[in-house]
Design a protein around this motif. Structure first.
Motif, short mmCIF file in Angstrom:
data_model
loop_
_atom_site.label_atom_id
_atom_site.label_comp_id
_atom_site.label_asym_id
_atom_site.label_seq_id
_atom_site.Cartn_x
_atom_site.Cartn_y
_atom_site.Cartn_z
N ASN A 340 0.77 -1.18 0.04
CA ASN A 340 0.03 -0.04 0.00
C ASN A 340 0.57 1.42 0.02
O ASN A 340 0.30 2.24 -0.70
N LEU A 341 1.95 1.17 0.84
CA LEU A 341 2.79 2.22 0.74
C LEU A 341 3.39 2.45 -0.77
O LEU A 341 3.57 3.70 -1.20
N MET A 342 3.89 1.39 -1.31
CA MET A 342 4.40 1.57 -2.61
C MET A 342 3.34 2.11 -3.75
O MET A 342 3.64 3.07 -4.62
N GLN A 343 2.04 1.77 -3.55
CA GLN A 343 1.06 2.40 -4.18
C GLN A 343 1.02 3.71 -4.07
O GLN A 343 0.71 4.72 -5.07
N GLN A 344 0.83 4.29 -2.79
CA GLN A 344 0.91 5.69 -2.58
C GLN A 344 2.23 6.44 -2.81
O GLN A 344 1.91 7.43 -3.65
N VAL A 345 3.13 5.66 -2.90
CA VAL A 345 4.58 6.43 -3.65
C VAL A 345 4.19 6.63 -5.04
O VAL A 345 4.38 7.79 -5.45
N ARG A 346 3.65 5.72 -5.82
CA ARG A 346 3.45 5.80 -7.07
C ARG A 346 2.59 6.84 -7.53
O ARG A 346 2.63 7.89 -8.31
N GLU A 347 1.27 6.86 -6.65
CA GLU A 347 0.31 7.84 -6.91
C GLU A 347 1.26 9.27 -6.65
O GLU A 347 0.76 10.27 -7.34
N SER A 348 1.90 9.47 -5.79
CA SER A 348 2.24 10.77 -5.30
C SER A 348 3.37 11.22 -6.46
O SER A 348 3.46 12.49 -6.76
N ILE A 349 4.00 10.41 -7.12
CA ILE A 349 5.02 10.85 -8.33
C ILE A 349 4.23 11.08 -9.45
O ILE A 349 4.51 12.19 -10.10
N VAL A 350 3.09 10.42 -9.72
CA VAL A 350 2.30 11.00 -10.83
C VAL A 350 1.68 12.00 -10.72
O VAL A 350 1.75 12.80 -11.66
N ASN A 351 1.32 12.32 -9.53
CA ASN A 351 0.61 13.78 -9.13
C ASN A 351 1.52 14.87 -8.83
O ASN A 351 1.21 16.02 -8.33
N GLY A 352 2.90 14.56 -8.86
CA GLY A 352 4.08 15.55 -8.74
C GLY A 352 4.07 16.01 -7.09
O GLY A 352 4.60 17.20 -6.72
N GLU A 353 3.85 15.03 -6.26
CA GLU A 353 3.69 15.36 -4.90
C GLU A 353 4.42 14.45 -4.12
O GLU A 353 4.19 14.35 -2.74
N PHE A 354 5.51 13.75 -4.43
CA PHE A 354 6.35 12.93 -3.92
C PHE A 354 7.15 13.54 -2.75
O PHE A 354 6.88 12.85 -1.51
N ARG A 355 7.62 14.56 -2.85
CA ARG A 355 8.36 15.12 -1.69
C ARG A 355 7.38 15.48 -0.40
O ARG A 355 7.72 15.20 0.72
N ASP A 356 6.30 15.98 -0.73
CA ASP A 356 5.31 16.24 0.07
C ASP A 356 4.61 14.97 0.81
O ASP A 356 4.68 14.90 2.03
N PHE A 357 4.55 13.97 -0.04
CA PHE A 357 4.19 12.89 0.53
C PHE A 357 5.01 11.97 1.38
O PHE A 357 4.68 11.54 2.50
N LYS A 358 6.21 12.07 1.26
CA LYS A 358 7.58 11.61 2.01
C LYS A 358 7.53 12.31 3.24
O LYS A 358 7.55 11.62 4.41
N ALA A 359 7.37 13.53 3.08
CA ALA A 359 7.52 14.26 4.50
C ALA A 359 6.47 14.05 5.41
O ALA A 359 6.72 13.93 6.51
N ALA A 360 5.14 14.02 4.72
CA ALA A 360 3.91 13.85 5.83
C ALA A 360 4.01 12.32 6.10
O ALA A 360 3.61 12.23 7.55
N PHE A 361 4.33 11.67 5.67
CA PHE A 361 4.54 9.93 6.01
C PHE A 361 5.45 9.99 7.24
O PHE A 361 5.20 9.23 8.23
N LEU A 362 6.63 10.63 6.90
CA LEU A 362 7.78 10.22 7.91
C LEU A 362 7.25 11.28 9.33
O LEU A 362 7.56 10.77 10.46
N SER A 363 6.54 12.36 9.02
CA SER A 363 6.29 13.05 10.19
C SER A 363 4.99 12.41 10.96
O SER A 363 5.07 12.51 12.23
N ARG A 364 4.33 11.22 10.58
CA ARG A 364 3.48 10.35 11.44
C ARG A 364 4.05 9.63 11.87
O ARG A 364 3.36 8.76 12.94
N GLN A 365 5.35 8.99 11.64
CA GLN A 365 6.10 7.82 12.04
C GLN A 365 6.47 7.93 13.53
O GLN A 365 7.18 9.11 13.85
N SER A 366 6.16 7.42 14.61
CA SER A 366 6.39 7.73 15.96
C SER A 366 7.85 7.10 16.32
O SER A 366 8.24 7.48 17.68
N ASP A 367 8.50 6.36 15.53
CA ASP A 367 9.51 5.69 16.04
C ASP A 367 10.81 6.04 14.85
O ASP A 367 10.43 6.40 13.83
#
Length: 367
Positions: A340-367
């Motif tokens: 599911n993470l890879m699917q979201q990664v692919r969608e973010s690249i297609v939408n030109g939002e990969f960097r924002d997606f990466k930052a948001a994903f990592l900001s939600r990780q508690s460890d």
């Protein structure tokens, strides 16, 4: 093999593509679960399909020890043998052989080592490894290469690069099954000039894809990213790039940002068997006492079979009572999470939002 780039991120080197292997169509970037012995531990092929897995990795070294490549060939090839109709890639086992340390003797001809199965002395050459993988019948195969540990002296790494290049040429000459795709493997430890030398020479040999090996062996995240930064620049943009054995979410996102298309790792299944689940807000260690009466699923946003049907309390109970079902359910969830993470990664690249997606994903990780 046909590989097409479908979209590229304007802020990074991330790209989204399609890898066609015979009748298999695989969207990239892609994560490949590891089925070393011809099985992804605790999971059936049907369960893997339900996680949207399209391609898995097996290990030719282990399969030639047991049950033997001739038995696999006799029984119809690796796909039929393990009941998996998706794509399969086989690693040559160079890393596993060299990790035997004092049990191996390396020469330009090949590697002599002691079988971990019955203790007999075996000798593998690049030519022999090509024959083994041709007989096993995977869709993508790897040449025999020499891996070095970290840390490693530059002279030792240089010898390994020269040997890896020589063996790559011998593998190309020996490889006869044109229905199989042969990748090259870039080695060189953490030495820039050695990595570049290896990449340039492999590109001249014109492999169909390129792997980056010898990382995630203790060099740390900063050094790994540095190696990827300069190595990717010397690999063809129109061919797939595969980072071998790397698989924590942060590692994958950093590598995608640098232009990597393919990943494999035991991280999701090994962590699952040890009671650790990946979620959108960080890892859940299911044996912790805080989950004793927790009725929530592992991940509130996950649609996998485990999260749709079982509570954290029940999963904790399974691990406390050493029930095999617990290992399977957490492994299933983790593979689903990664896909599911890879699917979201692919969608973010297609939408030109990969960097924002990466930052948001990592900001939600508690460890």
């Amino acid at each position: 093999m046909i590989f097409k780039i479908l979209a590229g991120d304007k802020q990074t080197k991330a790209r989204c593509g399609e890898l066609r292997l015979g009748h298999h169509s695989i969207s990239t970037p892609v994560f490949m679960p590891v089925g070393t012995q011809g099985t992804v531990k605790t999971l059936t092929p049907q369960q893997l399909k339900e996680t949207h897995t399209k391609i898995i990795l097996c290990n030719a070294y282990h399969l030639c020890l047991r049950p033997g490549e001739q038995i696999i060939k006799q029984l119809g090839g690796i796909h039929k043998f393990m009941g998996w109709d998706g794509a399969i890639i086989t690693d040559s086992g160079g890393y596993q052989i060299f990790s035997l340390s004092g049990l191996t003797r390396v020469s330009d001809k090949g590697v002599e080592f002691q079988s971990p199965v019955d203790g007999t002395r075996l000798f593998l050459t690049p030519e022999r490894m090509m024959q083994i993988q041709n007989d096993i019948g995977a869709d993508v195969i790897m040449p025999f290469d020499e891996c070095v540990p970290y840390p490693c002296e530059k002279d030792r790494a240089s010898v390994a690069v020269k040997r890896t290049l020589e063996w790559a040429g011998r593998c190309l000459t020996t490889h006869k099954n044109r229905q199989q795709t042969l990748f090259g493997i870039v080695q060189g430890s953490v030495f820039r000039e050695l990595r570049i030398e290896c990449a340039r020479n492999l590109v001249e040999m014109n492999f169909e894809g390129y792997s980056i090996g010898g990382l995630s062996v203790g060099e740390g995240l900063l050094l790994m990213n540095e190696v990827l930064d300069y190595t990717v620049d010397y690999l063809p943009a129109d061919k797939p790039r595969y980072l071998m054995g790397v698989g924590f979410p942060v590692d994958i996102l950093n590598a995608v940002e640098r232009g990597i298309d393919m990943f494999d790792c035991v991280v999701p299944t090994r962590n699952g068997r040890n009671g650790c689940a990946f979620t959108g807000t960080g890892r859940v260690k299911i044996l912790n006492s805080q989950y004793k009466e927790d009725t929530a699923p592992l991940d509130q946003t996950c649609e996998c079979y485990t999260c749709r049907n079982f509570s954290r309390a029940y999963l904790r109970h399974l691990f406390l009572t050493h029930e095999i079902l617990g290992l399977a359910l957490l492994s299933l969830h983790n593979i689903f999470f990664f896909q599911n993470l890879m699917q979201q990664v692919r969608e973010s690249i297609v939408n030109g939002e990969f960097r924002d997606f990466k930052a948001a994903f990592l900001s939600r990780q508690s460890d």
